[in-house]
Write a protein that holds these residues in place. Structure first.
Motif, PDB file in Angstrom:
ATOM      1  N   THR A  23       0.688  -1.270   0.424  1.00 43.73           N
ATOM      2  CA  THR A  23       0.032   0.188   0.144  1.00 43.73           C
ATOM      3  C   THR A  23       0.926   1.173   0.132  1.00 43.73           C
ATOM      4  O   THR A  23       1.480   1.650   0.641  1.00 43.73           O
ATOM      5  CB  THR A  23      -0.889  -0.248   1.049  1.00 43.73           C
ATOM      6  OG1 THR A  23      -1.656  -0.987   1.541  1.00 43.73           O
ATOM      7  CG2 THR A  23      -1.565   1.195   0.978  1.00 43.73           C
ATOM      8  N   VAL A  71      -6.897  -0.970  -9.900  1.00 39.67           N
ATOM      9  CA  VAL A  71      -7.565  -0.636  -8.500  1.00 39.67           C
ATOM     10  C   VAL A  71      -7.660   0.746  -8.917  1.00 39.67           C
ATOM     11  O   VAL A  71      -7.395   1.240  -8.254  1.00 39.67           O
ATOM     12  CB  VAL A  71      -6.352  -1.146  -7.296  1.00 39.67           C
ATOM     13  CG1 VAL A  71      -6.687  -0.927  -6.144  1.00 39.67           C
ATOM     14  CG2 VAL A  71      -5.554  -2.239  -7.483  1.00 39.67           C
ATOM     15  N   CYS A  72      -9.068   0.532  -7.530  1.00 45.87           N
ATOM     16  CA  CYS A  72      -9.220   1.527  -7.814  1.00 45.87           C
ATOM     17  C   CYS A  72      -8.472   2.527  -6.727  1.00 45.87           C
ATOM     18  O   CYS A  72      -8.149   1.766  -5.173  1.00 45.87           O
ATOM     19  CB  CYS A  72     -11.132   1.573  -6.631  1.00 45.87           C
ATOM     20  SG  CYS A  72     -11.943   0.756  -7.705  1.00 45.87           S
ATOM     21  N   THR A 105      -3.677  -0.448  -3.644  1.00 49.71           N
ATOM     22  CA  THR A 105      -3.190  -0.963  -2.569  1.00 49.71           C
ATOM     23  C   THR A 105      -3.145  -1.956  -3.816  1.00 49.71           C
ATOM     24  O   THR A 105      -3.188  -1.517  -5.205  1.00 49.71           O
ATOM     25  CB  THR A 105      -4.359  -1.770  -2.281  1.00 49.71           C
ATOM     26  OG1 THR A 105      -4.573  -0.891  -0.787  1.00 49.71           O
ATOM     27  CG2 THR A 105      -3.871  -2.899  -2.046  1.00 49.71           C
ATOM     28  N   TYR A 135      -2.515  -4.933  -6.276  1.00 49.89           N
ATOM     29  CA  TYR A 135      -3.653  -5.626  -7.657  1.00 49.89           C
ATOM     30  C   TYR A 135      -3.040  -7.289  -6.440  1.00 49.89           C
ATOM     31  O   TYR A 135      -2.105  -7.647  -6.886  1.00 49.89           O
ATOM     32  CB  TYR A 135      -3.782  -5.131  -8.343  1.00 49.89           C
ATOM     33  CG  TYR A 135      -4.751  -6.624  -9.108  1.00 49.89           C
ATOM     34  CD1 TYR A 135      -6.095  -6.307  -8.747  1.00 49.89           C
ATOM     35  CD2 TYR A 135      -4.395  -8.161  -9.508  1.00 49.89           C
ATOM     36  CE1 TYR A 135      -6.787  -7.733  -9.544  1.00 49.89           C
ATOM     37  CE2 TYR A 135      -4.891  -8.759  -9.972  1.00 49.89           C
ATOM     38  CZ  TYR A 135      -6.836  -8.901  -9.848  1.00 49.89           C
ATOM     39  OH  TYR A 135      -7.281  -9.988 -10.476  1.00 49.89           O
ATOM     40  N   LEU A 147     -18.224   6.448  -4.482  1.00 48.72           N
ATOM     41  CA  LEU A 147     -16.826   6.323  -3.391  1.00 48.72           C
ATOM     42  C   LEU A 147     -16.042   7.616  -3.511  1.00 48.72           C
ATOM     43  O   LEU A 147     -15.496   7.892  -2.525  1.00 48.72           O
ATOM     44  CB  LEU A 147     -15.960   4.580  -3.754  1.00 48.72           C
ATOM     45  CG  LEU A 147     -16.687   3.417  -3.507  1.00 48.72           C
ATOM     46  CD1 LEU A 147     -15.500   2.290  -3.718  1.00 48.72           C
ATOM     47  CD2 LEU A 147     -17.208   3.660  -1.894  1.00 48.72           C
ATOM     48  N   TRP A 203     -15.773  -5.038  -5.818  1.00 53.35           N
ATOM     49  CA  TRP A 203     -16.157  -3.245  -5.778  1.00 53.35           C
ATOM     50  C   TRP A 203     -14.350  -2.633  -6.076  1.00 53.35           C
ATOM     51  O   TRP A 203     -14.434  -0.937  -5.919  1.00 53.35           O
ATOM     52  CB  TRP A 203     -16.961  -3.056  -4.807  1.00 53.35           C
ATOM     53  CG  TRP A 203     -16.355  -3.411  -3.282  1.00 53.35           C
ATOM     54  CD1 TRP A 203     -16.738  -4.377  -2.587  1.00 53.35           C
ATOM     55  CD2 TRP A 203     -14.775  -1.969  -2.882  1.00 53.35           C
ATOM     56  NE1 TRP A 203     -15.568  -4.517  -1.326  1.00 53.35           N
ATOM     57  CE2 TRP A 203     -15.395  -3.251  -1.208  1.00 53.35           C
ATOM     58  CE3 TRP A 203     -14.953  -1.349  -2.543  1.00 53.35           C
ATOM     59  CZ2 TRP A 203     -14.198  -2.722  -0.080  1.00 53.35           C
ATOM     60  CZ3 TRP A 203     -13.893  -0.601  -1.320  1.00 53.35           C
ATOM     61  CH2 TRP A 203     -14.010  -1.536  -0.343  1.00 53.35           C
ATOM     62  N   ARG A 204     -13.400  -3.446  -5.737  1.00 52.49           N
ATOM     63  CA  ARG A 204     -12.171  -2.687  -5.857  1.00 52.49           C
ATOM     64  C   ARG A 204     -11.291  -2.249  -7.007  1.00 52.49           C
ATOM     65  O   ARG A 204      -9.805  -1.695  -6.784  1.00 52.49           O
ATOM     66  CB  ARG A 204     -11.462  -3.155  -4.622  1.00 52.49           C
ATOM     67  CG  ARG A 204     -11.698  -2.759  -3.117  1.00 52.49           C
ATOM     68  CD  ARG A 204     -10.798  -3.173  -2.214  1.00 52.49           C
ATOM     69  NE  ARG A 204      -9.478  -2.607  -2.027  1.00 52.49           N
ATOM     70  CZ  ARG A 204      -8.520  -3.059  -0.830  1.00 52.49           C
ATOM     71  NH1 ARG A 204      -8.548  -4.010  -0.129  1.00 52.49           N
ATOM     72  NH2 ARG A 204      -7.322  -2.161  -1.082  1.00 52.49           N
ATOM     73  N   GLU A 214      -8.034   5.143  -2.514  1.00 48.23           N
ATOM     74  CA  GLU A 214      -8.382   5.476  -1.552  1.00 48.23           C
ATOM     75  C   GLU A 214      -7.944   6.549  -1.298  1.00 48.23           C
ATOM     76  O   GLU A 214      -7.508   6.551  -1.085  1.00 48.23           O
ATOM     77  CB  GLU A 214      -8.771   4.210  -0.359  1.00 48.23           C
ATOM     78  CG  GLU A 214      -9.148   2.434  -1.200  1.00 48.23           C
ATOM     79  CD  GLU A 214      -8.909   2.125  -0.258  1.00 48.23           C
ATOM     80  OE1 GLU A 214      -9.849   1.884   0.613  1.00 48.23           O
ATOM     81  OE2 GLU A 214      -8.419   0.939  -0.356  1.00 48.23           O
ATOM     82  N   MET A 229      -9.654  -9.945  -5.270  1.00 50.32           N
ATOM     83  CA  MET A 229      -9.409  -8.860  -4.775  1.00 50.32           C
ATOM     84  C   MET A 229     -11.153  -8.527  -4.844  1.00 50.32           C
ATOM     85  O   MET A 229     -11.636  -8.806  -5.557  1.00 50.32           O
ATOM     86  CB  MET A 229      -8.606  -7.878  -5.253  1.00 50.32           C
ATOM     87  CG  MET A 229      -9.116  -5.846  -5.350  1.00 50.32           C
ATOM     88  SD  MET A 229      -7.995  -5.316  -5.924  1.00 50.32           S
ATOM     89  CE  MET A 229      -6.486  -4.529  -4.490  1.00 50.32           C
ATOM     90  N   ARG A 240     -11.691   5.938  -8.695  1.00 51.30           N
ATOM     91  CA  ARG A 240     -12.183   4.477  -8.191  1.00 51.30           C
ATOM     92  C   ARG A 240     -13.826   4.947  -8.951  1.00 51.30           C
ATOM     93  O   ARG A 240     -14.254   6.180  -9.855  1.00 51.30           O
ATOM     94  CB  ARG A 240     -12.549   5.188  -6.764  1.00 51.30           C
ATOM     95  CG  ARG A 240     -13.250   6.595  -6.235  1.00 51.30           C
ATOM     96  CD  ARG A 240     -11.941   7.009  -4.962  1.00 51.30           C
ATOM     97  NE  ARG A 240     -11.079   8.009  -5.214  1.00 51.30           N
ATOM     98  CZ  ARG A 240     -10.170   8.504  -4.684  1.00 51.30           C
ATOM     99  NH1 ARG A 240     -11.086   8.271  -2.944  1.00 51.30           N
ATOM    100  NH2 ARG A 240      -8.851   9.340  -5.022  1.00 51.30           N
TER     101      ARG A 240
END
Length: 386
Positions: free
Chosen positions: A120, A170-171, A179, A181, A329, A188-189, A173, A185, A325
């Motif tokens: 991350t 990856v979405c 984060t 992949y 979100l 929703w991410r 945040e 997973m 994203r």
């Protein structure tokens, strides 16, 4: 009486009446009355449009053009609630070339990602200074509504040396946390073309609200104690509303502060009662309550104040944040980070019917939990999967 005498009497009478009439016509009292008559009868007064649902100036329904089934239901819904000032806003298809270009622009913002030390990472990020301009500075805000940032991406080819990664994107945040992949997973991410298309659909709808307000010369300033006007409602095309939504919202609206940005009339998959309920000593809501928003998910029904639409647009178009994203979100983070002042109606007065599968979810789904007491289209509770 001879004929010549009768003619002389007739013309004398006409002369006397004409003289008297001229005096009366030019008297101050008559001129005043005449002026008032013409000023009231020749001055054009634009027709006043009654507010839909008692507070909405215009409604924008996001809908894919081929979904005639959903559009027929929207017409039934609008007719049932006697809503007249509404338009379709064509949604974006996931297979359009613009979606892949947008994904490549997103990847171009992530060129510094390096997971060699951690799975991350936080990439450098700051919000533009113009977002922080006080909302009472209406002139400045009006000058800042021209397209900028990620709004210009569709007219700019993505960098030629930027390719999409071999694995799923990856979405992001928070502001810009990524984060690495990994297999399995949660779906929703994953930043799918469907999510980018949905982001673009809502983003362009918000831009349309801002442009319509600008063309109408709507004031963006906020004055303490003054109720917000010219409110826009954005809907997705699979919704139903409480039959008495106008009466319910009529109780809640006076409880909103003067500087609200966003109002969720529907939400899903979030707890919106963690903050203290909004109270008013003179108002007792009966069926629904008003809460400061927590992290409301789903964007099937939300209202925007004029200044709130500008503020949301300027956040969503910031290049490191745009399309990074799913759009709900993105708004949820802006709200939880106190960048957008939002409120939520609990329980919702508008829900998604979920009569068909969504175009966004890749697989599976959970049971839809929200329900209405009595929907205009007959919806009470949906057990369909998302």
């Amino acid at each position: 009486m001879t004929a010549p005498f009768r003619r002389l009497l007739f013309f004398s009478t006409i002369l006397v009446l004409t003289t008297l009439g001229g005096y009366l016509y030019t008297s101050p009292e008559h001129l005043s009355t005449l002026s008032a008559f013409y000023s009231s009868s020749t001055t054009y007064t634009p027709p006043t449009h009654s507010l839909d649902l008692g507070f909405i100036s215009k409604t924008y329904v996001i809908s894919l053009p081929h979904r005639t089934d959903r559009r027929e239901d929207i017409v039934r819904l609008m007719d049932g609630l006697r809503m007249s000032n509404w338009v379709y806003h064509d949604g974006t298809y996931a297979n359009m070339s613009i979606v892949e270009d947008l994904l490549r622009h997103v990847q171009a913002q992530r060129v510094e990602e390096d997971y060699s030390l951690h799975n991350t990472i936080h990439l450098p990020f700051t919000w533009p200074a113009d977002i922080e301009v006080p909302l009472y500075d209406s002139t400045f805000l009006s000058n800042q509504t021209s397209p900028a940032g990620a709004e210009l991406w569709p007219s700019q080819p993505p960098p030629p040396d930027v390719a999409l990664p071999n694995t799923s994107m990856v979405c992001a945040e928070e502001n810009f946390r990524l984060t690495k992949y990994f297999n399995n997973m949660p779906q929703w991410r994953i930043l799918t073309p469907q999510r980018v298309a949905a982001f673009h659909s809502h983003f362009t709808a918000i831009r349309r609200v801002v442009d319509d307000n600008a063309r109408a010369g709507i004031d963006l300033s906020r004055i303490e104690g003054k109720r917000q006007e010219n409110i826009a409602l954005i809907l997705e095309d699979d919704v139903d509303m409480e039959v008495d939504i106008k009466e319910r919202m009529g109780v809640l609206l006076p409880m909103l502060p003067y500087d609200w940005d966003m109002l969720f009339l529907g939400f899903c998959w979030s707890v919106e009662t963690n903050h203290p309920v909004v109270r008013d000593p003179y108002i007792i809501p009966k069926k629904n309550l008003l809460y400061p928003s927590g992290q409301p998910r789903c964007l099937h029904a939300y209202a925007l104040s004029p200044a709130g639409a500008v503020r949301l647009l300027k956040h969503l178009r910031h290049e490191p944040f745009a399309y990074s994203r799913s759009v709900d979100l993105a708004t949820a983070w802006l709200i939880s980070d106190k960048r957008i002042k939002s409120f939520t109606v609990v329980p919702p007065v508008i829900i998604q019917r979920k009569v068909t599968k969504t175009d966004i979810t890749l697989f599976g789904g959970s049971i839809w939990k929200e329900k209405l007491e009595e929907g205009v289209l007959g919806t009470k509770q949906s057990g369909d999967e998302v």
